[in-house]
Design a protein around this motif. Sequence first.
Motif, PDB file in Angstrom:
ATOM      1  N   SER B   2     -48.847 -18.398  42.043  1.00 20.26           N
ATOM      2  CA  SER B   2     -49.999 -17.504  41.936  1.00 20.26           C
ATOM      3  C   SER B   2     -49.828 -16.568  40.738  1.00 20.26           C
ATOM      4  O   SER B   2     -49.117 -15.562  40.810  1.00 20.26           O
ATOM      5  CB  SER B   2     -50.146 -16.693  43.220  1.00 20.26           C
ATOM      6  OG  SER B   2     -51.158 -15.737  43.023  1.00 20.26           O
ATOM      7  N   ARG B   4     -52.219 -14.862  39.496  1.00 20.12           N
ATOM      8  CA  ARG B   4     -53.016 -13.694  39.862  1.00 20.12           C
ATOM      9  C   ARG B   4     -52.149 -12.643  40.566  1.00 20.12           C
ATOM     10  O   ARG B   4     -52.113 -11.477  40.175  1.00 20.12           O
ATOM     11  CB  ARG B   4     -54.125 -14.213  40.791  1.00 20.12           C
ATOM     12  CG  ARG B   4     -54.998 -13.200  41.450  1.00 20.12           C
ATOM     13  CD  ARG B   4     -55.896 -13.974  42.434  1.00 20.12           C
ATOM     14  NE  ARG B   4     -56.635 -13.103  43.317  1.00 20.12           N
ATOM     15  CZ  ARG B   4     -57.859 -12.661  43.057  1.00 20.12           C
ATOM     16  NH1 ARG B   4     -58.459 -12.991  41.936  1.00 20.12           N
ATOM     17  NH2 ARG B   4     -58.490 -11.880  43.912  1.00 20.12           N
ATOM     18  N   GLN B  39     -54.230 -17.792  29.710  1.00 16.41           N
ATOM     19  CA  GLN B  39     -54.167 -17.697  31.183  1.00 16.41           C
ATOM     20  C   GLN B  39     -54.114 -16.241  31.612  1.00 16.41           C
ATOM     21  O   GLN B  39     -54.735 -15.831  32.577  1.00 16.41           O
ATOM     22  CB  GLN B  39     -52.879 -18.367  31.699  1.00 16.41           C
ATOM     23  CG  GLN B  39     -52.931 -19.858  31.894  1.00 16.41           C
ATOM     24  CD  GLN B  39     -51.558 -20.343  32.338  1.00 16.41           C
ATOM     25  OE1 GLN B  39     -50.575 -20.195  31.610  1.00 16.41           O
ATOM     26  NE2 GLN B  39     -51.482 -20.914  33.519  1.00 16.41           N
ATOM     27  N   THR B  42     -57.585 -14.553  31.083  1.00 13.35           N
ATOM     28  CA  THR B  42     -58.554 -15.071  32.065  1.00 13.35           C
ATOM     29  C   THR B  42     -58.277 -14.438  33.426  1.00 13.35           C
ATOM     30  O   THR B  42     -59.199 -14.017  34.146  1.00 13.35           O
ATOM     31  CB  THR B  42     -58.425 -16.610  32.175  1.00 13.35           C
ATOM     32  OG1 THR B  42     -58.513 -17.152  30.871  1.00 13.35           O
ATOM     33  CG2 THR B  42     -59.499 -17.199  33.048  1.00 13.35           C
ATOM     34  N   THR B  43     -56.997 -14.366  33.786  1.00 11.57           N
ATOM     35  CA  THR B  43     -56.635 -13.801  35.087  1.00 11.57           C
ATOM     36  C   THR B  43     -56.983 -12.313  35.144  1.00 11.57           C
ATOM     37  O   THR B  43     -57.492 -11.820  36.156  1.00 11.57           O
ATOM     38  CB  THR B  43     -55.126 -14.002  35.347  1.00 11.57           C
ATOM     39  OG1 THR B  43     -54.820 -15.384  35.178  1.00 11.57           O
ATOM     40  CG2 THR B  43     -54.741 -13.568  36.749  1.00 11.57           C
ATOM     41  N   ASP B  45     -59.374 -10.805  33.553  1.00 15.37           N
ATOM     42  CA  ASP B  45     -60.841 -10.722  33.724  1.00 15.37           C
ATOM     43  C   ASP B  45     -61.208 -10.878  35.199  1.00 15.37           C
ATOM     44  O   ASP B  45     -62.055 -10.147  35.725  1.00 15.37           O
ATOM     45  CB  ASP B  45     -61.536 -11.835  32.920  1.00 15.37           C
ATOM     46  CG  ASP B  45     -61.528 -11.522  31.423  1.00 15.37           C
ATOM     47  OD1 ASP B  45     -61.261 -10.346  31.083  1.00 15.37           O
ATOM     48  OD2 ASP B  45     -61.765 -12.446  30.618  1.00 15.37           O
ATOM     49  N   ARG B  46     -60.567 -11.831  35.861  1.00 16.17           N
ATOM     50  CA  ARG B  46     -60.892 -12.080  37.273  1.00 16.17           C
ATOM     51  C   ARG B  46     -60.418 -10.927  38.165  1.00 16.17           C
ATOM     52  O   ARG B  46     -61.100 -10.567  39.130  1.00 16.17           O
ATOM     53  CB  ARG B  46     -60.265 -13.393  37.738  1.00 16.17           C
ATOM     54  CG  ARG B  46     -60.994 -14.584  37.139  1.00 16.17           C
ATOM     55  CD  ARG B  46     -60.411 -15.885  37.592  1.00 16.17           C
ATOM     56  NE  ARG B  46     -61.064 -16.976  36.870  1.00 16.17           N
ATOM     57  CZ  ARG B  46     -60.525 -18.151  36.640  1.00 16.17           C
ATOM     58  NH1 ARG B  46     -59.313 -18.411  37.079  1.00 16.17           N
ATOM     59  NH2 ARG B  46     -61.179 -19.080  35.982  1.00 16.17           N
ATOM     60  N   LEU B  47     -59.283 -10.372  37.834  1.00 14.36           N
ATOM     61  CA  LEU B  47     -58.781  -9.230  38.623  1.00 14.36           C
ATOM     62  C   LEU B  47     -59.758  -8.051  38.503  1.00 14.36           C
ATOM     63  O   LEU B  47     -60.038  -7.349  39.478  1.00 14.36           O
ATOM     64  CB  LEU B  47     -57.384  -8.810  38.144  1.00 14.36           C
ATOM     65  CG  LEU B  47     -56.233  -9.789  38.438  1.00 14.36           C
ATOM     66  CD1 LEU B  47     -54.935  -9.292  37.792  1.00 14.36           C
ATOM     67  CD2 LEU B  47     -56.024  -9.941  39.945  1.00 14.36           C
ATOM     68  N   GLU B  48     -60.290  -7.875  37.275  1.00 11.89           N
ATOM     69  CA  GLU B  48     -61.241  -6.784  37.052  1.00 11.89           C
ATOM     70  C   GLU B  48     -62.543  -7.072  37.811  1.00 11.89           C
ATOM     71  O   GLU B  48     -63.086  -6.185  38.488  1.00 11.89           O
ATOM     72  CB  GLU B  48     -61.503  -6.645  35.556  1.00 11.89           C
ATOM     73  CG  GLU B  48     -62.253  -5.366  35.224  1.00 11.89           C
ATOM     74  CD  GLU B  48     -62.499  -5.219  33.718  1.00 11.89           C
ATOM     75  OE1 GLU B  48     -62.426  -6.234  32.988  1.00 11.89           O
ATOM     76  OE2 GLU B  48     -62.774  -4.095  33.289  1.00 11.89           O
ATOM     77  N   ARG B  49     -63.000  -8.331  37.712  1.00  9.88           N
ATOM     78  CA  ARG B  49     -64.227  -8.722  38.414  1.00  9.88           C
ATOM     79  C   ARG B  49     -64.096  -8.464  39.918  1.00  9.88           C
ATOM     80  O   ARG B  49     -65.021  -7.994  40.574  1.00  9.88           O
ATOM     81  CB  ARG B  49     -64.479 -10.223  38.161  1.00  9.88           C
ATOM     82  CG  ARG B  49     -65.714 -10.782  38.844  1.00  9.88           C
ATOM     83  CD  ARG B  49     -65.659 -12.296  38.871  1.00  9.88           C
ATOM     84  NE  ARG B  49     -64.575 -12.746  39.729  1.00  9.88           N
ATOM     85  CZ  ARG B  49     -64.094 -13.991  39.737  1.00  9.88           C
ATOM     86  NH1 ARG B  49     -64.563 -14.891  38.910  1.00  9.88           N
ATOM     87  NH2 ARG B  49     -63.117 -14.329  40.567  1.00  9.88           N
ATOM     88  N   ASP B  50     -62.898  -8.737  40.488  1.00  8.43           N
ATOM     89  CA  ASP B  50     -62.702  -8.609  41.935  1.00  8.43           C
ATOM     90  C   ASP B  50     -62.314  -7.187  42.349  1.00  8.43           C
ATOM     91  O   ASP B  50     -61.956  -6.941  43.509  1.00  8.43           O
ATOM     92  CB  ASP B  50     -61.629  -9.600  42.415  1.00  8.43           C
ATOM     93  CG  ASP B  50     -62.064 -11.042  42.179  1.00  8.43           C
ATOM     94  OD1 ASP B  50     -63.291 -11.268  42.012  1.00  8.43           O
ATOM     95  OD2 ASP B  50     -61.195 -11.931  42.144  1.00  8.43           O
TER      96      ASP B  50
END
Lengths: 241, 199
Positions: B2, B4, B39, B42-43, B45-50
């Motif tokens: 993981s 993330r 990677q 991208t990760t 960005d996703r952590l910020e989005r969530d």
Amino acid sequence: MSDQVLQLRKVCMTYGNGANSVGALRDINLDVSAGEFVAVMGPSGSGKSSLLTLAGGLEKATSGDIYVENTPLGALNINELARLRRRAIGYVFQDFNLVPSLTAVENVALPRELDGVPSRKARRQAMDALRSVGIDKLADRFMDQISGGQRQRVAIARAIVGQRRLILADEPTGALDTASGDGIMEVLRHRADAGCAVVLVTHEARHAGWADRVLFLKDGRIVDQAAQSYDPTDLLELPAN
Amino acid sequence: MSIRHSLLALLHDQPMYGYQLRSEFEERTGSTWPLNIGQVYTTLDRLERDGLAVKDGDDGEGHVVYRITASGKTEVSQWFAAPVVATNPPRNELAIKLSLAMTLDNVDVEMLLQAQRTASMRNLQTYTRQRREAAKSDSNDSQDVAWILVLDSLVFGAEAEIRWLDHCEGWLRKHRFRTSKSPASHAAEPTNATKEPTR
């Protein structure tokens, strides 16, 4: 003069005769140099222990030549062979083969005394050997007063006493737990780094991993070998610090 | 693995920017599992989005720094508390290769097993040597200890693979399977003969 401590040339070993004969080793060629740690692996009956007993002069090969420190074992009579074994070859067994009524230092000094070395000098050499395997503080203990791992260290000290350069170890960790087994591998590795030639027979891949070279034996033949890579682009990089 | 959660765990330690996260991750795991910087971003960005991390300005040299949020801290705690459970058996190329070899006529299974054993043993020798060298320093530094434990994991993994290969060979012999084929059979190519760790 080569620095090969052990050489086997076209060595064959057959037990029994005629239709009942069993070929334990077939056409084995092997060189082990000073400072090299070689492990031998293979399934039961593949010839691992036979290889070790021949290398140690405990049995005679059916054919082929074996040299220890450039001396052909086949050319020696019984007394000469016994002398060479005491001077040049150390054996480490799974069940230690130590004398329970002797202390650690007496066990280690015994082969030197049998070789005619005065007892005081033999004891001094035995203490040096015990020190090099890290148990000189246990010198005066009897075998039932120390652990299995410590007993095996005594056995290794006995194998190297008097600066013998060939160590043959037959499943030396068989009766020990993982941590003690790793400790024994560390001692054997250290002896190889100090200039001995070490041949280890084992069925434990974990222990063979300590060797510079691993031979795979099958049906009495060496079918493959794995040599350690010292490529600077190793599998893993070391941490930056 | 993981990525993330790993990056989130590092942000729990302190706010960091992308390259810094990558280098911290690799340093703490002995460069065993290299990350590419794409990677990492991208990760992030996703952590910020969530809502698990937020941008927290820059470090004065133009690097955007990320900081963990309260939700992110909870997520990290839950990750450390939960055991790693493989819901499906992980894909094992060697097991797949051996299974297929057993069902085909023209594959020399014995040679395949031996070639793999030799390759796995080389890895084991290298890991053992690196483990031995790492342990020499007798350091109590947490990163040095982490590196030793990573190496232990690789040693045990390689050992298990060789034990499994020995077991396969013994089992096939015991049951008298014809494992050695004609010389014209497929050449055995070890699965992990490359210089890269496979796990």
